[in-house]
Design an enzyme around this catalytic site. Structure first.
Site, PDB file in Angstrom:
ATOM      1  CD  GLU A 133       1.447  -1.067   6.950  1.00  0.00           C
ATOM      2  OE1 GLU A 133       1.959  -1.572   7.953  1.00  0.00           O
ATOM      3  OE2 GLU A 133       2.108  -0.639   6.004  1.00  0.00           O
ATOM      4  CG  ASP A 171      -0.208   0.027   2.526  1.00  0.00           C
ATOM      5  OD1 ASP A 171       0.811  -0.672   2.657  1.00  0.00           O
ATOM      6  OD2 ASP A 171      -0.660   0.747   3.431  1.00  0.00           O
TER       7      ASP A 171
END
Length: 186
Positions: free
Chosen positions: A139, A81
């Site tokens: 994440e 991300d």
């Protein structure tokens, strides 16, 4: 051998840079990494690896088995991300997604992990007694992601013995809340 790893890494260096620049210019926020996951899966397929996709959302993973697989695994992992940050860099591969940037190096981590996977595939016959787990994940700081990833790791990798992970952090130049953060960027 370390000489082979160095030679293969040098041979793949430009592709690793190109992958990093593509990923840097096409950042996606957490829970939105659909195109990132597609890009990574395509790159893995190009080197002969079929990724298990949809882990915790857009995460994916592959196992690279050596000639004598055993219960030991070396796990390599990269987050995918980007962050909601305005990029201040003036480079040809600047973020094409306004207000979103790979400001903490996940683009670098993914590119290096793709490069490492290619090296491992190229020397697969020399990997004796180990399997390599290569994992690209979003994440994992949010509870639902931690739960999903933990379940996947338990079900898929639970039979393997892992050694400790290590981490790598990179700094980038960005503007965060009207404050410039300056660091190296290559």
């Amino acid at each position: 051998s370390s000489d082979l790893i160095k030679a293969l890494s040098a041979q793949n260096a430009q592709e690793t840079v190109d992958n990093r620049r593509y990923l840097h210019s096409h950042p996606e926020l957490s829970f939105e990494e659909e195109n990132t996951a597609r890009f990574v899966a395509e790159k893995l397929k190009e080197i002969g690896l079929e990724a298990q996709e949809g882990i915790g959302g857009y995460g994916l993973s592959v196992l690279i088995e050596g000639k004598n697989p055993s219960s030991k695994v070396v796990a390599l992992r990269a987050d995918m991300d980007a962050l909601p940050i305005i990029e201040a860099n003036d480079v040809p591969y600047k973020s094409q997604n306004p207000g979103v940037m790979h400001a903490c190096g996940h683009d670098v981590h993914m590119a290096m992990l793709l490069g490492a996977a290619k090296v491992l595939v190229d020397m697969k016959d020399q990997l004796s007694g180990t399997e390599e787990a290569v994992s690209f994940e979003r994440e994992d700081e949010k509870f639902e992601i931690v739960h999903s990833l933990a379940k996947w790791k338990r079900e898929t990798l639970g039979k393997y013995e892992f050694k400790p992970y290590t981490g790598l952090y990179t700094d980038m130049k960005a503007i965060r809340k009207d404050e410039e953060v300056d660091a190296t960027h290559s």
